[in-house]
Design an enzyme around this catalytic site. Structure first.
Site, PDB file in Angstrom:
ATOM      1  N   ASP A 132       0.779  -1.236   0.000  1.00  0.00           N
ATOM      2  CA  ASP A 132       0.000   0.000   0.000  1.00  0.00           C
ATOM      3  C   ASP A 132       0.813   1.290   0.000  1.00  0.00           C
ATOM      4  O   ASP A 132       0.611   2.141  -0.849  1.00  0.00           O
ATOM      5  CB  ASP A 132      -0.985   0.002   1.189  1.00  0.00           C
ATOM      6  CG  ASP A 132      -1.960   1.160   1.124  1.00  0.00           C
ATOM      7  OD1 ASP A 132      -2.480   1.425   0.028  1.00  0.00           O
ATOM      8  OD2 ASP A 132      -2.198   1.803   2.162  1.00  0.00           O
ATOM      9  N   CYS A 257     -19.002   0.567  -3.669  1.00  0.00           N
ATOM     10  CA  CYS A 257     -18.712   0.144  -5.051  1.00  0.00           C
ATOM     11  C   CYS A 257     -18.088  -1.246  -5.099  1.00  0.00           C
ATOM     12  O   CYS A 257     -18.008  -1.862  -6.155  1.00  0.00           O
ATOM     13  CB  CYS A 257     -17.860   1.185  -5.776  1.00  0.00           C
ATOM     14  SG  CYS A 257     -16.193   1.392  -5.117  1.00  0.00           S
TER      15      CYS A 257
END
Ligand code: B12
Length: 382
Positions: A132, A257
């Site tokens: 990340d 989403c």
């Protein structure tokens, strides 16, 4: 593929990585990232601009790098059903209901480095790993390695794990035989453009349609300024007033989403060797959160990503959830926060919530407290 590749794959899988795939490290064509930055979609994440060149050219990260090992960690769990939506019950991004994945995946990556050294006889300076936070376009490399495809929701969607996959990368000077992207004809696809996005989405637009704050200027592209995940996690200041109603009961991050994606039907319970569940956080009520003290906050959110938001950030978000709840029984707590909390950020959002719940009249004595800078604007515009 030689026996060492097979051994590497098998040993990394045994460590807890659910997907292990290899890609060649050639510079990214960069269209996607450059366009994204030029459009201001990074909001206040200036670190995305500062590290852009490195993200686009792996040689700037590890000179001599030849291949990337892309790793996926499935964090789906059937157990984390959010309690049925009691009024204003807060919702958390699923990844946040775990110990901070940066801290739990990194040790796995360190061991993976040892495995590389052992199998290929390389040294610690011949590879670098990231999860990340490194200057790495993780989804781009994951797409090239064939971990999955980039969906219209911009997620790396796996045919085996749906959207519930965290990514990590090991850049290495070893020349690995590369895996194919999921469809060969997209191998040379310019990143972020054309049919590469939404490769296996077909006509489905559920994610685009479901976004409560209309954060997708086009399929595959997220405008962070409108994304609930950005606003509730990365934004450290005032959350724009016009987005607050759309935030609904999302207190930290947003999975809308991801949740609506039909590919999730293939997701199976993760092995959880590299993620540690903290599902009890989902049980906290809004009332409990609004009453958190610094000590309780530190105790409850220890080792989770939420701790980085700090108490004021969480209370800011909780005020929005409370304001959206329609539950006037939250008013006494909110009035207290609006008038007495030490953080101007919290006061400002509490004031908004009080007005939204129709309790503005109860705030008159607070007016003086709120008369400064940004907070004044928040209060007056109530
Ligand atoms: C900045 C960031 C954010 C920002 C911006 C999000 C965004 N869409 O860019 C914010 C704060 C909004 C955010 C939110 C989230 N994030 Co985030 N984030 C990142 C981070 C640090 C950088 C992403 C980035 O470079 N964005 C810039 C855009 C231009 O790049 P991109 O979206 O990756 O798009 C590239 C590819 O899609 C590629 N591409 C598109 N199509 C094709 C086709 C082919 C063939 C190829 C080769 C390439 C390609 O083109 C683009 C440029 O290269 C990454 C970690 C990392 N180091 O990569 C995590 C990361 C993307 N985030 C992650 C997660 C989990 C989330 C959230 C789900 C968290 C949550 N629940 O709240 C949301 C999801 C929002 C969304 N729908 O994207 C995961 C995603 C895992 C996955 N399976 O995709 C990542 C990879 C972290 C990780 N290590 O697991 N995030």
């Amino acid at each position: 593929m030689d026996a060492r590749h097979a051994e590497l794959r098998q040993r990394l899988a045994a460590l807890g990585f659910d997907d292990v795939r290899f890609a060649a490290l050639t510079p990214s064509p960069g269209g996607g990232l450059r366009e994204w930055l030029a459009s201001g979609h990074q909001a206040d994440m200036q670190w995305m601009e500062r590290t852009a060149e490195k993200r686009l050219d792996p040689q700037l990260v590890l000179p001599g790098a030849k291949s990337v090992i892309m790793l996926g960690v499935n964090y789906w769990s059937d157990k984390f059903r959010h309690p049925p939506s009691a009024i204003g019950h807060p919702r958390w991004a699923r990844y946040a209901l775990h110990e901070d994945y940066h801290d739990t995946i990194k040790p796995g990556l360190a061991v993976a480095g040892g495995v590389l050294e052992e199998i290929f006889g390389v040294r610690g300076t011949d590879y670098r790993y990231y999860v990340d936070t490194g200057p790495v376009l993780e989804r781009e490399w994951a797409a090239r390695a064939g971990i999955g495809f980039v969906g219209k929701n911009a997620m790396m969607i796996s045919r085996r794990h749906g959207n519930w996959l965290l990514l990590a990368a090991i850049f290495t000077k070893i020349e690995l035989t590369t895996d194919e992207p999921i469809r060969k004809k997209f191998r040379n696809q310019e990143a972020g453009k054309g049919p590469g996005v939404g490769l296996l989405c077909g006509k489905c637009t559920r994610c685009l349609d479901a976004c409560p704050t209309e954060a997708f200027p086009r399929p595959g592209v997220v405008d962070s300024r409108r994304c609930i995940s950005y606003q509730t996690i990365e934004n450290k200041g005032i959350i724009p007033r016009e987005l607050r109603p759309g935030i609904g009961n999302r207190i930290y991050g947003c999975d809308v989403c991801l949740e609506v994606c039909p590919w999730n039907r293939f997701a199976r319970e993760g092995r959880r060797l590299l993620v540690a569940a903290r599902g009890e956080i989902a049980e906290l009520t809004l009332r409990e959160i609004l009453e958190l003290t610094p000590v309780r906050f530190a105790e409850i959110f220890r080792r989770t990503p939420i701790k980085r938001l700090k108490l004021a950030g969480l209370l800011r978000n909780a005020c929005i959830v409370a304001g959206n709840s329609g539950d006037a029984t939250r008013l006494p707590q909110l009035v207290r926060l609006a008038t007495m909390h030490a953080s101007a950020l919290v006061r400002a959002h509490a004031v908004w919530a009080v007005f939204r719940l129709g309790g503005g009249a109860q705030l008159a004595p607070a007016r003086a407290v709120e008369m400064n800078g940004d907070v004044l604007a928040e209060y007056v515009a109530g």
